[in-house]
Design a protein around this motif. Sequence first.
Motif, short mmCIF file in Angstrom:
data_model
loop_
_atom_site.label_atom_id
_atom_site.label_comp_id
_atom_site.label_asym_id
_atom_site.label_seq_id
_atom_site.Cartn_x
_atom_site.Cartn_y
_atom_site.Cartn_z
N ARG A 1 49.76 67.94 -13.69
CA ARG A 1 50.56 67.73 -12.49
C ARG A 1 50.78 69.02 -11.69
NH1 ARG A 1 56.41 64.86 -12.14
NH2 ARG A 1 56.24 64.41 -9.96
N THR B 1 42.72 60.67 -1.96
CA THR B 1 43.27 60.38 -0.64
C THR B 1 42.15 60.10 0.34
OG1 THR B 1 45.01 61.93 -1.18
CG2 THR B 1 44.90 61.18 1.07
N ILE B 2 41.09 60.91 0.25
CA ILE B 2 39.94 60.68 1.12
C ILE B 2 39.35 59.30 0.83
CG2 ILE B 2 37.58 61.43 1.60
CD1 ILE B 2 38.53 64.29 1.08
N VAL C 1 40.71 56.67 -0.40
CA VAL C 1 41.53 55.53 -0.01
C VAL C 1 41.51 55.35 1.51
CG1 VAL C 1 43.90 54.71 0.11
CG2 VAL C 1 43.01 55.57 -2.02
N ALA C 2 41.43 56.48 2.23
CA ALA C 2 41.58 56.38 3.68
C ALA C 2 40.27 56.03 4.39
CB ALA C 2 42.14 57.69 4.23
N ILE C 3 39.16 56.55 3.92
CA ILE C 3 37.93 56.35 4.67
C ILE C 3 37.33 54.99 4.34
CG2 ILE C 3 35.64 57.26 5.12
CD1 ILE C 3 36.62 59.97 4.59
N PRO C 4 37.04 54.19 5.37
CA PRO C 4 36.49 52.86 5.13
C PRO C 4 35.16 52.93 4.38
CG PRO C 4 37.15 53.11 7.42
CD PRO C 4 37.26 54.45 6.80
N SER C 5 34.92 51.90 3.58
CA SER C 5 33.73 51.93 2.73
C SER C 5 32.45 51.99 3.55
CB SER C 5 33.71 50.69 1.84
OG SER C 5 33.81 49.54 2.64
N ARG D 1 44.91 57.14 -8.32
CA ARG D 1 46.27 57.39 -7.84
C ARG D 1 47.29 56.58 -8.61
NH1 ARG D 1 46.54 58.39 -1.48
NH2 ARG D 1 48.30 56.99 -1.63
N GLU E 1 58.35 59.82 -17.95
CA GLU E 1 59.79 59.99 -17.82
C GLU E 1 60.58 58.95 -18.62
OE1 GLU E 1 61.27 62.57 -15.92
OE2 GLU E 1 59.20 63.26 -16.04
N GLN E 2 59.87 58.00 -19.21
CA GLN E 2 60.57 56.94 -19.93
C GLN E 2 61.20 57.47 -21.21
OE1 GLN E 2 60.88 53.71 -18.88
NE2 GLN E 2 59.93 54.44 -17.00
N ARG F 1 48.94 53.00 -22.72
CA ARG F 1 48.97 51.56 -22.76
C ARG F 1 49.98 50.99 -21.77
NH1 ARG F 1 48.72 47.83 -27.92
NH2 ARG F 1 49.73 46.00 -27.05
N ASN F 2 51.14 51.61 -21.74
CA ASN F 2 52.15 51.12 -20.81
C ASN F 2 51.76 51.37 -19.37
OD1 ASN F 2 54.58 50.10 -22.28
ND2 ASN F 2 54.13 51.96 -23.40
N ALA G 1 38.28 40.96 -5.77
CA ALA G 1 38.32 40.36 -4.44
C ALA G 1 37.75 41.31 -3.41
CB ALA G 1 39.75 39.99 -4.08
N PRO H 1 40.42 36.56 -0.96
CA PRO H 1 40.67 37.77 -0.18
C PRO H 1 40.92 37.42 1.28
CG PRO H 1 38.46 37.77 -1.14
CD PRO H 1 39.17 36.62 -1.71
N PHE I 1 41.46 48.73 9.86
CA PHE I 1 40.28 48.70 9.02
C PHE I 1 39.56 47.35 9.14
CE2 PHE I 1 38.57 47.25 4.93
CZ PHE I 1 37.45 48.07 4.88
N MET J 1 42.91 56.43 9.79
CA MET J 1 43.33 55.84 8.52
C MET J 1 44.14 56.85 7.71
SD MET J 1 42.14 52.76 8.41
CE MET J 1 42.03 52.27 6.73
N PHE J 2 43.67 58.11 7.72
CA PHE J 2 44.43 59.16 7.03
C PHE J 2 45.84 59.22 7.56
CE2 PHE J 2 40.60 61.66 5.65
CZ PHE J 2 40.97 61.71 4.33
N ASN K 1 47.95 56.34 6.59
CA ASN K 1 48.24 56.39 5.16
C ASN K 1 49.31 57.42 4.83
OD1 ASN K 1 46.77 54.56 3.39
ND2 ASN K 1 44.97 55.40 4.40
#
Lengths: 309, 390, 334
Positions: A123, A136-137, A139-143, A189, A200-201, A224-225, A239, B235, B322, B370-371, B374
């Motif tokens: 961390r 982050t990149i 997640v943000a940039i479309p596939s 993430r 922290e549990q 596991r948790n 999906a 979806p 998106f 998108m950044f 987000n």
Amino acid sequence: MPTYILQRLGMMLLTLWAIVTLTFFLMHAVPGGPFVSEKMLAPEIQAALNAKYGLDQPIWAQYITYLKGILTLDLGPSFKYPGVSVNKMIADGLPVTMRTGLLAVIAVVALGVPLGIIAALNRNKWPDTTVMLIATIGVAIPSYVIATVMLYVFALRLGWVPTFGLDNWRGYILPVFALSGFWVSFVARLTRSSLLETFEQDYMTTARAKGLRPGQVLFKHGLRNSLVPVVTVLGPVVANLITGSFVIEQIFALPGIGRQFVLSITNRDYTAIMGITIFYAAALMVMILIVDLLYAVLDPRIKLSEASA
Amino acid sequence: MSDISPNMWEKLPQDEAVAVKSAPSLTYWQDARRRLWANKPAVVSIGFIILLILGAIFGPFFSPYSYSDQNLKLANIPPAFDTYAVTDGEGNTTRFFLNASNFNLYEVDASGHVLGIMRGERKDMLKKQQPFEIAGQAITLDYAKLPARILSADGTELRTSGWSWNMTYLFGTDQLGRDVLVRQLFGARISLTVAFVATLVNFFIGIFYGGIAGYMGGKTDAIMMRIVEIISTVPLTLYVVLLMVVFDSGLLSIIIAIGSVFWVDMARIVRGQILSLKQQDYVAAARTMGASTPRILTRHLLPNAIGPIIITLTMLIPSAIFIESFMSFIGLGVTPPLASWGTLTSEAVETLRAYPHQLFFPAAAISLTMFAFNFLGDGLRDALDPRFRK
Amino acid sequence: MSAPVLSVRDLKTSFFSQRGEVQAVRGVSFDVHPGEILGIVGESGSGKSITCMSILRLLKSTGRIMGGSANFDGQDLMALDQGDLRDIRGNKIGMIFQDPMTSLNPTLSVGEQVMETILRHRKATRAEARARAIELFELVRIPSAAERLKSYPHEFSGGMRQRVMIAIALACDPKLLIADEPTTALDVTIQRQILLLLKDLQKRLGMAVILITHDLGVIAEVTDRIVVMYGGLVMETGPVHDLFATPKHPYTQGLLASVPDLRDDTHRRLTPIPGSPPDMAHPPEGCPFTARCPHAMQQCQAALPPVFGEGQGARCWLHHPDAPKVAGVNEVAA
Ligand SMILES: Nc1ncnc2c1ncn2[C@@H]1O[C@H](COP(=O)(O)OP(=O)(O)OP(=O)(O)O)[C@@H](O)[C@H]1O
Ligand code: SF4
Ligand SMILES: [Mg+2]
């Protein structure tokens, strides 16, 4: 447990029926009708076609016929390719879509979870920062952007991988990467934040107070948790892979169901659109059931019989 | 120890002793704002989004071009180029650059304005050469071997004299010679319009649906939530696809399609919030005092549920952007010549081999946006989520 | 008196967050002797839990031990390397936490959670560990022990879970048991059962116990000596009878004054003294109690008082030889 699964199956059938009905009437709400784009069709030919596909019958009769077909797992003929059934279209595309999809799911779990663990364990140190930056990149940039940029860099510029086709294992790299990129990042993430929360549990403190080794604490008590929320996103992952495959298969010219679907849309092949949609829904529901069962295995607090109530 | 001076043993005045420094207490919104401003990526994102909105609204007015103006003579011009300079006997310099993919020469001025395509003599198809007369000198374009070269009269290769930004088309032109910058700005308009309108529609449907389910509870709630469950089995993008098939492509269709599908998350959140708030005392108090249902909903429940709602909203905007670009990319979104970031990207993919730079702007635009959303969403969540409140 | 089992000296612990340093424990010293129950009392936030967590170095990521020592068995726990420390945790020192609802791992059976402690510290087969776990369950009086090993924590009531926690803490016959408010989260009737169980086990097994509690009734009933904490510091320590009979520190007096009658069950929880404890992010330079103390003097604000007195020590300027006499504090009431 068996009653639970039966209940779930019942619910699935109900849902499937709702989706069949919805898509059926949506497709029949298209203004004009399926053969409208073929301008040069003579009226008598059009009538013959309508008769052939049962379009001359009242809509409820068509609906019943369609439902009957579905009960016998027959999705009917294609409107655009005479003599080709929708079943065959799906069967042709399935291996490619399955293989890329499965590889993508494996990538999501095999990359996303370890990356999340590495980030959580370090961390605020550089491995964490690096992983989080990449995630982050991702997640943000479309596939489709990732796919085209990678196509340009690795296939066109560097020539490391083929631009299209799946003739050897290299051909899978870019599609699988583009398909799974978002969810690898997302799962990384999620695993990270879930692990940090788990750390922290109180029971983690208990585990350390017992004198357990860090490995035991992490894998037996922590992971596991923290995997419980990760498993819950596996349903959405599948999906998303389905819709993701629409563009990815198009960009990399893969002969899968996704490409077939988009093709059917541009061709206005209504039976194919309906059939593939229903197939997707059914496949998804089976996946979600599997994920739910997995979930119950991971977390004993979830009683399967209660979950359905 | 014995060197403590006697006056130190005097009693402290009681009120002074009791006065405890207490930190000024902040209201929820003050606190949230403070946290948001402390979040650097979120603040930068807000700045970016504001600029983007301003650019999308006002940018096109400042451009001499419209998004659909074609100039096939000036197609595929890059945003920057290497210029060659040729000087005639009187010291007049002609500048031009070579488009290495379509083997055209374009005249430019010293500051980088594109003046036009240069007419040459007939191409020699066998030698793969084309002679030009520039500034009174015989210049040859030689594309026998790639990359193409410019040869001066004596057959030596002409060196570029430097590079320059394209001052006429800041972002270059596309394959039909349309200004990429203005199309980008239009793309932003489309994407943001779709995103905001669709989000707003979803917001109202979601609030309405979730509000009713949560408020009514019992059987109504159970049935309504079952329906949501059934809807979200598939979806949501798939519904948008189906709706687009029914509606036919177009801006309005895509707004309706996205707007009518993505409310389920909002409905769930609102319902959850309302269910938990219903348990709380002040709602019961308001009810016993005879407040009507709509009044309780708007006056008591929603203001308290607003935090999670805002978070869901900011998360919805990027997914709407998106989905729109995704649909446009696969050809189900807005129709040409309208530009959206999705169509711009797919157009750029068509020319990817020859003009890879055309991919850069739409890809960068959608990615940065998108950044920004987000980061803003994350920032808002951290700022508004009471669980993170100290 | 025999040599202490645990001897804590000048322990300091801080938390580091965006708000800066929070000095939760600011120099705590006390001894625990073999076979005794040491009670730690103090208002919420006074640093009781953090002190105990620091002893086993179990602080969460933002906490750091800033100094001091804790001698246990001839070793300074603060200087021990992680591996050796792990051999002590759960083995020679057992620990019970406040909330049995969250202290057990929800995804593992309770049997597994007991057995893993045994397997970690003893050379035992799983069968032996199981047998020991059953024995422990019987020891903490969990009915039908053998069957309940397979249960998961959510299938247990709070009291039963706390018994499981005790079984885990006792799994390896510790020399010292640290119990951090073991009954606070439980129903009143269960509280008493658990406490009596603890006291009984302590007698039978002859271990030393540190018992943190808010409950002065509990203190009076089961402990031998008390440590009174406030603002991350020990305000007063001494044998429980002396301390209850003649509290020397104004804070202890305040605590006791808020308890009208120890035999009256309904009123024996701590009721707060007017005012609120100091903000540990900006601890006062002088006595932390100054703002709430009825006897506060200029000197109290200026400097932190040292501990005055042997046996029953109090950290208060009033016990300085030059201090003015205050009835009931440093002057025996007439
Ligand atoms: N993780 C943390 N981060 C920052 N400060 C903390 C943290 N944990 C505890 N503290 C601070 O340390 C101080 C002492 O906390 P501690 O838990 O030891 O109190 P306590 O005496 O056990 O109280 P209680 O009776 O409520 O259990 C408190 O002021 C608290 O604010
Ligand atoms: S030192 Fe002063 S303020 Fe502190 S308890 Fe003693 S008298 Fe009160
Ligand atoms: Mg505590």
